[in-house]
Design a protein around this motif. Structure first.
Motif, PDB file in Angstrom:
ATOM      1  N   GLN A  38       1.199  -1.490   0.153  1.00  0.00           N
ATOM      2  CA  GLN A  38       0.075  -0.004   0.246  1.00  0.00           C
ATOM      3  C   GLN A  38       1.034   1.456  -0.380  1.00  0.00           C
ATOM      4  N   HIS A  39       2.354   0.753   0.305  1.00  0.00           N
ATOM      5  CA  HIS A  39       2.616   2.061   0.050  1.00  0.00           C
ATOM      6  C   HIS A  39       3.060   3.047  -0.543  1.00  0.00           C
ATOM      7  N   PRO A  40       3.187   4.005  -1.582  1.00  0.00           N
ATOM      8  CA  PRO A  40       3.113   4.820  -2.748  1.00  0.00           C
ATOM      9  C   PRO A  40       4.325   4.666  -3.162  1.00  0.00           C
ATOM     10  N   ALA A  41       5.433   5.040  -2.758  1.00  0.00           N
ATOM     11  CA  ALA A  41       7.349   4.832  -3.521  1.00  0.00           C
ATOM     12  C   ALA A  41       7.227   4.090  -4.024  1.00  0.00           C
ATOM     13  N   ILE A  42       6.512   2.206  -3.797  1.00  0.00           N
ATOM     14  CA  ILE A  42       6.740   1.181  -4.259  1.00  0.00           C
ATOM     15  C   ILE A  42       5.962   0.971  -5.128  1.00  0.00           C
ATOM     16  N   ASP A  43       7.009   0.195  -6.697  1.00  0.00           N
ATOM     17  CA  ASP A  43       6.257  -0.167  -7.542  1.00  0.00           C
ATOM     18  C   ASP A  43       5.413  -1.463  -7.478  1.00  0.00           C
ATOM     19  N   ARG A  44       6.295  -2.422  -6.761  1.00  0.00           N
ATOM     20  CA  ARG A  44       5.319  -3.875  -6.821  1.00  0.00           C
ATOM     21  C   ARG A  44       5.989  -4.618  -5.574  1.00  0.00           C
ATOM     22  N   VAL A  45       5.443  -5.090  -4.881  1.00  0.00           N
ATOM     23  CA  VAL A  45       5.695  -6.046  -4.101  1.00  0.00           C
ATOM     24  C   VAL A  45       5.553  -7.282  -4.448  1.00  0.00           C
ATOM     25  N   PHE A  46       7.132  -8.376  -4.384  1.00  0.00           N
ATOM     26  CA  PHE A  46       6.664  -9.542  -4.207  1.00  0.00           C
ATOM     27  C   PHE A  46       6.504 -10.374  -3.216  1.00  0.00           C
ATOM     28  N   TYR A  47       5.890 -11.120  -2.510  1.00  0.00           N
ATOM     29  CA  TYR A  47       5.965 -11.979  -2.026  1.00  0.00           C
ATOM     30  C   TYR A  47       5.024 -12.859  -1.902  1.00  0.00           C
ATOM     31  N   PRO A  48       4.546 -14.227  -1.906  1.00  0.00           N
ATOM     32  CA  PRO A  48       3.995 -15.647  -2.048  1.00  0.00           C
ATOM     33  C   PRO A  48       2.639 -15.633  -1.256  1.00  0.00           C
ATOM     34  N   GLY A  49       2.867 -15.197  -0.168  1.00  0.00           N
ATOM     35  CA  GLY A  49       1.375 -15.592  -0.089  1.00  0.00           C
ATOM     36  C   GLY A  49       0.553 -14.085   0.009  1.00  0.00           C
ATOM     37  N   LEU A  50       0.637 -13.429  -0.932  1.00  0.00           N
ATOM     38  CA  LEU A  50      -0.300 -12.054  -1.361  1.00  0.00           C
ATOM     39  C   LEU A  50      -1.213 -12.750  -2.557  1.00  0.00           C
TER      40      LEU A  50
END
Length: 412
Positions: free
Chosen positions: A287-299
């Motif tokens: 949800q953070h605006p500075a981040i383009d993408r999060v890689f985490y298998p649990g999402l």
């Protein structure tokens, strides 16, 4: 491994892995120690010349020299084999030495290997550069595209090597599908189970032939020592790898074996708690605006989320990767460095599996020796950050990351 050091022969069958992680060991000495003994001895006294000759000719029937066997190392091997559901395991000096042993034992000039293009940088270099010096050719394919693995098969393909989830993007491959491809080609499938550990994932049950571990990571869990291992059937571990390691000497030291053996006793508790922390952090990071993408298998946003949940006991693991927004690779790198350098709790280090949270920049560390083309193929961009989540209070880790991320979000 030594047959005269059978693992806890009085234990009943069908025990849960949590129990095996605590109870599987070698028999106690005459002193009746409750905690596993540490045998810091380079050699072992023989009762007579005849016994000495027999044991040197049959290393599995007695200890002679720690390069060929040590009771403390055997305890670690037995316990890890039990956790992975393997017939046997052999310990090595590090995770990379386990991969080296794998290659030396199974491959020869003219053989072909298929690997994921998204693996740990040192693993890719070993297969792509080091083994190539000896006439072994490696084809790197998409981690997640089983059809690409199938298309890469040749008559001389001897090994498929996968890492799941991968380092650092947590890409997940279908172990059962790759096992079917390997076996139909008369090849073997080896799986690096470092990220998931046998607590979340047991590749042998899904059809893999061999499992690789860097015991330096979660198996130890405290960032104390180096260790590695190969688990699998006795056909490979005891008949191929054991004789080779006795000559090559890439053995695990008794002290390191003792440390990691004790680490296995808390493995389940640590991995599950660290994974719960990671899921909470991954949701916040997404949800953070500075981040383009999060890689985490649990999402649910992870491309292989459903497969990961099926293969990994419904748990996403403790490793998160996320990319910081930037208008250019240079800006993304600078912002990633700013986020990392702003941390006061997270340790700037390239290990993982520690109870302390670690933060790193893969493009300049774990994948720094790869070419830019290889990094791009692996998805390791300049703005990528890897977070190996520990056991700290989650809001404290969030605040530590927000210190740098909030600054990035406020700057165009």
């Amino acid at each position: 491994m030594n047959s005269d050091s059978r693992p806890s022969p009085d234990l009943p069958e069908g025990l849960h892995p949590d129990t095996l992680a605590v109870r599987v060991t070698v028999p106690r000495s005459q002193y009746g120690e409750h905690s596993e003994a540490l045998y810091l001895s380079s050699c072992f006294v023989q009762p007579d010349s005849e016994t000495s000759a027999h044991r040197f000719a049959n290393p599995s029937e007695g200890y002679t020299y720690t390069r060929t066997g040590n009771p403390t190392v055997t305890a670690f091997e037995r316990r890890l084999a039990a956790l992975e559901g393997a017939e046997s395991a052999i310990a090595t000096a590090s995770g990379m030495s386990a991969i080296l042993l794998l290659g030396l034992g199974l491959l020869k000039s003219g053989d072909h290997v298929i690997c994921s293009q998204s693996m740990f940088g040192s693993t890719m270099k070993m297969f792509g550069t080091d083994f190539a010096k000896f006439g072994v050719e490696t084809t790197f394919v998409s981690q997640t595209n089983a059809a690409a693995w199938q298309a890469a098969v040749r008559p001389n393909t001897r090994l498929l090597f996968a890492e799941t989830p991968t380092n650092p993007l947590t890409e997940v491959c279908d172990i059962a599908a790759l096992a079917a491809i390997a076996h139909s080609a008369g090849a073997l499938l080896a799986v690096d189970n470092c990220f998931a550990t046998p607590i979340l994932q047991r590749p042998l049950q899904l059809g893999a032939d061999l499992v690789i571990h860097s015991g330096t990571k979660f198996l130890d869990g405290q960032g104390r020592v180096m260790a590695g291992a190969i688990c699998g059937s006795s056909k490979y571990v005891d008949q191929i790898f054991a004789p080779l390691i006795r000559s090559a000497g890439m053995v695990l030291s008794p002290f390191n074996a003792w440390v990691v053996t004790k680490g296995l006793e808390t493995l389940s508790l640590r991995v599950k708690a660290q994974s719960a922390n990671a899921l909470q952090l991954a949701k916040w990071l997404e949800q953070h605006p500075a981040i383009d993408r999060v890689f985490y298998p649990g999402l649910p946003s992870h491309p292989q989320h459903e497969l990961a949940m099926a293969q990994q006991s419904g748990i996403g693991g403790a490793i998160i990767a996320f990319s910081v927004r930037g208008n250019s690779p240079e800006q993304a790198r600078a912002r990633a460095f700013h986020v990392i350098d702003s941390a006061r709790i997270c340790s700037i280090a390239t290990n993982l599996g520690d109870v302390k949270t670690l933060i790193s920049h893969p493009a300049s560390t774990s994948h720094g020796r790869l070419s830019e083309e290889q990094r791009q193929a692996a998805g390791v961009v300049q703005g990528l950050i890897r977070l190996a989540v520990g056991l700290e209070h989650v809001p404290d880790i969030q605040a530590d990351l927000a210190r740098g991320l909030d600054t990035c979000a406020s700057v165009a």
